[in-house]
Design an enzyme around this catalytic site. Structure first.
Site, PDB file in Angstrom:
ATOM      1  CB  SER A 198      50.525  55.203  50.996  1.00 52.89           C
ATOM      2  OG  SER A 198      51.889  54.860  50.508  1.00 52.89           O
TER       3      SER A 198
ATOM      4  CE1 TYR B 271      48.975  53.186  45.978  1.00 51.18           C
ATOM      5  CE2 TYR B 271      51.005  53.943  47.310  1.00 51.18           C
ATOM      6  CZ  TYR B 271      49.799  53.400  47.120  1.00 51.18           C
ATOM      7  OH  TYR B 271      49.527  52.696  48.313  1.00 51.18           O
TER       8      TYR B 271
END
Ligand SMILES: NC(=O)c1ccc[n+]([C@@H]2O[C@H](COP(=O)([O-])OP(=O)(O)OC[C@H]3O[C@@H](n4cnc5c(N)ncnc54)[C@H](O)[C@@H]3O)[C@@H](O)[C@H]2O)c1
Length: 269
Positions: A148, A161
């Protein structure tokens, strides 16, 4: 001949969003795709979509937080077709509840940090492990991990995350380094915000708009943009690419943070 003709692939989290698009794209290029997802309904629906388009796919229940479950999914896909060429470790442990409280190291719950590391990072490592075991039997293969932009640059929120995705980048390089001479390539895609059910459940519209301000393209990418990159990395067209983190982000992480403000300052289009 289709680029992935005869290739056997597995996609975790292939029942929705980015994974669904990647599974469909690889199937459209000739791969036989196993969709490994915790959501059986979603996985079965994608299998039906692929079959309706003339492709071949299977659904298998898989929970990436459980080692045995990943192992059985990967071994099962390889056993069914006699080999495994492509594994896309795409699933992550993200729930709206965990995402909402994943703010910074002072406020996040230690249990949620562990859950994110166990789900997203450990699950991806295990996906790589069982992929490598199978790929060594047939002289190589291509592993693609989903990272990501939060793993490329830090954000105001989502520390667990982002750290899990940053570690996936390093994991990708380690797998590529150790097994490259055995014919196994390992790369990652690092998407920016991509409109999916997951994104809609955790990111407000205002942040999506802000992200559009930061892209160098005049549009936000879609699941199909990620799928095109994943299919490329999976294919022999990418045979000289390994250990790479491909930013599928419209240039979002390529420029100085002042880009959007400077555009307004200079009156640029
Ligand atoms: N959407 C974005 O903007 C974006 C940006 C960058 C990276 N990503 C990454 O892309 C990947 C896919 O995200 P998405 O937006 O397509 O989400 P999504 O929710 O649309 O799809 C995720 C899929 O993974 C499955 N899944 C969830 N937990 C699982 C588990 N424990 N085991 C197996 N399958 C599981 C879900 O059932 C679902 O089918 C994730 O790794 C996410 O972090 C997404």
């Amino acid at each position: 001949m289709a680029r992935l003709e005869g290739k056997i692939a597995l996609v975790t989290g292939g029942g929705s969003g980015i994974g669904r698009a990647c599974a469909k794209r690889m199937a459209s290029e000739g791969a036989v795709v196993t969709i490994a997802d915790i959501n059986d309904e979603g996985a079965n629906a994608v299998v039906a979509e692929i079959a309706a388009a003339g492709g071949q796919a299977y659904a298998v229940h898989c929970d990436i937080t459980n080692e045995q479950s990943i192992r059985e999914a990967v071994e099962g896909a390889a056993a069914r077709s006699g080999r495994l060429d492509i594994v896309h470790n795409n699933a992550a442990f993200v729930t709206p509840e965990v995402f909402a409280q994943d703010i910074d190291i002072l406020t996040l719950s230690t249990e949620n940090w562990d859950a994110v590391m166990q789900g997203t990072l450990r699950g991806t490592m295990l996906g790589c492990r069982y992929a490598v075991i199978e790929m060594l039997k047939n002289g190589g293969g291509s592993i693609i991990n989903t990272s990501s932009m939060y793993g490329m640059s830090a954000f105001n929120r989502q520390v667990s995350y982002g750290v899990s995705k940053g570690a996936i980048n390093t994991l990708t390089q380690y797998v590529a380094t150790r097994f490259g001479r055995k014919g196994i390539r390992c790369n990652a895609v690092a998407p920016s915000m991509i409109d999916t059910p997951l994104l809609r459940s955790v990111i407000p519209q205002e942040l999506l708009d802000a992200n559009l301000e930061a892209t160098l393209t005049p549009f936000l990418g879609t699941v199909d943009d990620v799928a095109a990159s994943v299919a490329f990395l999976a294919s022999d067209d990418a045979r000289y690419l390994t250990g790479q983190i491909l930013r599928v982000d419209g240039g979002t992480t390529a420029h100085l943070p002042t880009y959007a403000d400077a555009r307004r300052f200079f009156g640029d289009d």
